[in-house]
Design a protein around this motif. Structure first.
Motif, PDB file in Angstrom:
ATOM      1  N   VAL A  73     -25.178 -69.905 -44.529  1.00 14.79           N
ATOM      2  CA  VAL A  73     -25.746 -68.572 -44.751  1.00 14.79           C
ATOM      3  C   VAL A  73     -26.679 -68.550 -45.958  1.00 14.79           C
ATOM      4  N   LEU A  74     -26.488 -69.481 -46.880  1.00 15.87           N
ATOM      5  CA  LEU A  74     -27.376 -69.524 -48.039  1.00 15.87           C
ATOM      6  C   LEU A  74     -28.792 -69.957 -47.681  1.00 15.87           C
ATOM      7  N   ALA A  75     -29.000 -70.394 -46.441  1.00 14.64           N
ATOM      8  CA  ALA A  75     -30.344 -70.732 -45.976  1.00 14.64           C
ATOM      9  C   ALA A  75     -31.180 -69.479 -45.708  1.00 14.64           C
ATOM     10  N   TYR A  76     -30.515 -68.319 -45.654  1.00 12.88           N
ATOM     11  CA  TYR A  76     -31.222 -67.071 -45.354  1.00 12.88           C
ATOM     12  C   TYR A  76     -31.680 -66.384 -46.635  1.00 12.88           C
ATOM     13  N   ASP A  77     -32.760 -65.640 -46.523  1.00  9.67           N
ATOM     14  CA  ASP A  77     -33.365 -65.027 -47.709  1.00  9.67           C
ATOM     15  C   ASP A  77     -32.435 -64.054 -48.410  1.00  9.67           C
ATOM     16  N   GLN A  78     -31.654 -63.304 -47.631  1.00 16.30           N
ATOM     17  CA  GLN A  78     -30.824 -62.267 -48.237  1.00 16.30           C
ATOM     18  C   GLN A  78     -29.519 -62.110 -47.466  1.00 16.30           C
ATOM     19  N   LEU A  79     -28.426 -61.979 -48.222  1.00 19.07           N
ATOM     20  CA  LEU A  79     -27.114 -61.659 -47.675  1.00 19.07           C
ATOM     21  C   LEU A  79     -26.703 -60.294 -48.209  1.00 19.07           C
ATOM     22  N   TYR A  80     -26.091 -59.507 -47.327  1.00 26.95           N
ATOM     23  CA  TYR A  80     -25.542 -58.216 -47.730  1.00 26.95           C
ATOM     24  C   TYR A  80     -24.130 -58.153 -47.182  1.00 26.95           C
ATOM     25  N   PHE A  81     -23.174 -57.721 -48.009  1.00 24.20           N
ATOM     26  CA  PHE A  81     -21.768 -57.757 -47.623  1.00 24.20           C
ATOM     27  C   PHE A  81     -21.163 -56.354 -47.565  1.00 24.20           C
ATOM     28  N   HIS A  82     -20.473 -56.077 -46.459  1.00 20.91           N
ATOM     29  CA  HIS A  82     -19.605 -54.910 -46.354  1.00 20.91           C
ATOM     30  C   HIS A  82     -18.171 -55.419 -46.418  1.00 20.91           C
ATOM     31  N   PHE A  83     -17.497 -55.106 -47.513  1.00 22.09           N
ATOM     32  CA  PHE A  83     -16.156 -55.616 -47.787  1.00 22.09           C
ATOM     33  C   PHE A  83     -15.169 -54.456 -47.672  1.00 22.09           C
ATOM     34  N   THR A  84     -14.333 -54.475 -46.632  1.00 27.82           N
ATOM     35  CA  THR A  84     -13.412 -53.375 -46.378  1.00 27.82           C
ATOM     36  C   THR A  84     -12.061 -53.618 -47.027  1.00 27.82           C
ATOM     37  N   ILE A  85     -11.657 -52.698 -47.900  1.00 26.53           N
ATOM     38  CA  ILE A  85     -10.331 -52.725 -48.519  1.00 26.53           C
ATOM     39  C   ILE A  85      -9.807 -51.292 -48.511  1.00 26.53           C
ATOM     40  N   THR A  86      -8.800 -51.047 -47.707  1.00 27.68           N
ATOM     41  CA  THR A  86      -8.269 -49.694 -47.553  1.00 27.68           C
ATOM     42  C   THR A  86      -6.999 -49.449 -48.356  1.00 27.68           C
ATOM     43  N   GLY A  87      -6.433 -50.512 -48.935  1.00 24.20           N
ATOM     44  CA  GLY A  87      -5.139 -50.380 -49.593  1.00 24.20           C
ATOM     45  C   GLY A  87      -3.973 -50.496 -48.633  1.00 24.20           C
ATOM     46  N   LEU A  88      -4.254 -50.741 -47.339  1.00 24.26           N
ATOM     47  CA  LEU A  88      -3.210 -50.806 -46.317  1.00 24.26           C
ATOM     48  C   LEU A  88      -2.926 -52.227 -45.850  1.00 24.26           C
ATOM     49  N   GLY A  89      -3.608 -53.205 -46.424  1.00 19.91           N
ATOM     50  CA  GLY A  89      -3.434 -54.587 -46.003  1.00 19.91           C
ATOM     51  C   GLY A  89      -1.995 -55.063 -46.147  1.00 19.91           C
ATOM     52  N   GLY A  90      -1.505 -55.745 -45.113  1.00 19.58           N
ATOM     53  CA  GLY A  90      -0.151 -56.269 -45.138  1.00 19.58           C
ATOM     54  C   GLY A  90       0.917 -55.264 -44.775  1.00 19.58           C
ATOM     55  N   THR A  91       0.526 -54.016 -44.463  1.00 17.73           N
ATOM     56  CA  THR A  91       1.474 -52.993 -44.021  1.00 17.73           C
ATOM     57  C   THR A  91       1.443 -52.914 -42.499  1.00 17.73           C
ATOM     58  N   PRO A  92       2.372 -52.169 -41.895  1.00 22.51           N
ATOM     59  CA  PRO A  92       2.339 -52.021 -40.434  1.00 22.51           C
ATOM     60  C   PRO A  92       1.041 -51.420 -39.899  1.00 22.51           C
ATOM     61  N   LEU A  93       0.275 -50.761 -40.752  1.00 19.55           N
ATOM     62  CA  LEU A  93      -0.997 -50.195 -40.299  1.00 19.55           C
ATOM     63  C   LEU A  93      -2.080 -51.248 -40.185  1.00 19.55           C
ATOM     64  N   GLU A  94      -1.994 -52.316 -41.012  1.00 17.61           N
ATOM     65  CA  GLU A  94      -2.958 -53.420 -40.981  1.00 17.61           C
ATOM     66  C   GLU A  94      -2.190 -54.727 -41.172  1.00 17.61           C
ATOM     67  N   PRO A  95      -1.369 -55.120 -40.196  1.00 17.61           N
ATOM     68  CA  PRO A  95      -0.456 -56.251 -40.409  1.00 17.61           C
ATOM     69  C   PRO A  95      -1.138 -57.592 -40.645  1.00 17.61           C
ATOM     70  N   GLY A  96      -2.359 -57.768 -40.146  1.00 18.41           N
ATOM     71  CA  GLY A  96      -3.021 -59.056 -40.309  1.00 18.41           C
ATOM     72  C   GLY A  96      -4.037 -59.113 -41.426  1.00 18.41           C
ATOM     73  N   THR A  97      -4.062 -58.083 -42.276  1.00 22.73           N
ATOM     74  CA  THR A  97      -5.046 -57.981 -43.352  1.00 22.73           C
ATOM     75  C   THR A  97      -4.414 -58.353 -44.685  1.00 22.73           C
ATOM     76  N   PRO A  98      -5.133 -59.047 -45.571  1.00 24.42           N
ATOM     77  CA  PRO A  98      -4.551 -59.395 -46.876  1.00 24.42           C
ATOM     78  C   PRO A  98      -4.173 -58.160 -47.684  1.00 24.42           C
ATOM     79  N   PRO A  99      -3.103 -58.226 -48.469  1.00 22.32           N
ATOM     80  CA  PRO A  99      -2.781 -57.127 -49.388  1.00 22.32           C
ATOM     81  C   PRO A  99      -3.963 -56.849 -50.314  1.00 22.32           C
ATOM     82  N   PRO A 100      -4.111 -55.620 -50.771  1.00 22.18           N
ATOM     83  CA  PRO A 100      -5.318 -55.252 -51.533  1.00 22.18           C
ATOM     84  C   PRO A 100      -5.561 -56.092 -52.779  1.00 22.18           C
TER      85      PRO A 100
END
Length: 281
Positions: A73-100
């Protein structure tokens, strides 16, 4: 104009399909299965791409250079990131998401990879309310920690929305015995105003994603999460990107044109109960 590539609104390619994503960038093309079963080839030659927009709840694979992804990806001129953190990671609402706390630990490295903090947007998205015993809970209590981490890294944009309970998400919630609550719009506007004030105290801008009923709420701006005007301003050569609205997006979405290289058929194991994209109940 060169193309903006989105990877991806439809599934978390970075977290669960890094090999496929790396292969696409390596081949400089990818065959994409669209929402209506049609396939199309999308060119990924860096000479033809304005910006690569990456969406994920877990950028660990990118930061570890899994499958050589970071180098590609560093071969591209620009990277833009959308990083989602809801505070629900690792709970039954988001069981496969890392804890916040685990997810936020990678934020500084992600900002460094982007080259400037303006190319990173944190998504506190969605806001969820549910019944718990005789009371009501939400993830709003997690917002201050997310906002503090963003401000400490120089990130200035927070995007949010209230969970939209599409039929498939309602069925999923029912199958898990999850008693979600969908507050009236007046309450959501009040909550959004309080969240904007909380963000503003830290010098952050709060953007509402695809929720036009939040227009006019003090401190809340309506978001184009892929914003051709902004991407042009941030581009190293200030090269313009398309500012035409993307007609393939849902009503209320203000995003400008891009090509998404994910597929709903790539089932996301995050398992978020509210997800509108994952077709599996």
């Amino acid at each position: 104009m060169r193309t903006v590539i989105s990877a991806s609104r439809r599934t978390d390619l970075v977290a669960f399909f890094p090999d496929r994503l790396a292969a696409a960038f390596r081949e400089k093309r990818v065959r994409v299965l669209g929402p209506r079963g049609r396939t199309a080839e999308v060119g990924l030659d860096p000479r033809d791409v304005h910006t690569v927009v990456l969406w994920s709840k877990d950028f660990g694979n990118l930061l570890r250079d899994a499958a050589g992804l970071k180098g590609l990806v560093l071969a591209y001129d620009q990277l833009y990131f959308h990083f989602t953190i809801t505070g629900l990671g690792g709970t039954p609402l988001e069981p496969g998401t890392p804890p916040p706390a685990e997810a936020l630990a990678g934020l500084t490295a992600l900002v460094s990879l982007a080259g400037r903090p303006e190319r990173v947007s944190l998504r506190f998205d969605p806001i969820v309310f549910w019944r718990d015993g005789g009371g009501v809970r939400s993830n709003l209590d997690s917002f201050p920690a997310v906002a503090e981490a963003a401000a400490a890294c120089g990130v200035r944009d927070i995007r949010t929305s209230f969970a939209q309970w599409y039929p498939k998400a309602r069925r999923r919630a029912a199958s898990r015995g999850f008693g979600f609550i969908d507050p009236p719009e007046a309450e959501k506007r009040d909550r959004a105003a309080a969240l904007a004030a909380e963000a503003g105290r830290r010098g952050l801008a709060l953007w509402a994603c695809a929720q036009p009923f939040l227009a006019g709420v003090e401190g809340v701006r309506l978001s184009a999460c892929i914003d051709g005007g902004l991407l042009g301003q941030l581009h190293p050569a200030r090269e313009p990107a398309s500012r035409r609205r993307d007609p393939s997006q849902r009503p209320g979405c203000l995003c400008t044109e891009s090509r998404d290289i994910g597929s709903y058929a790539q089932l996301c194991p995050h398992g978020c109960v509210y997800c509108y994209a994952n077709p599996a109940a």
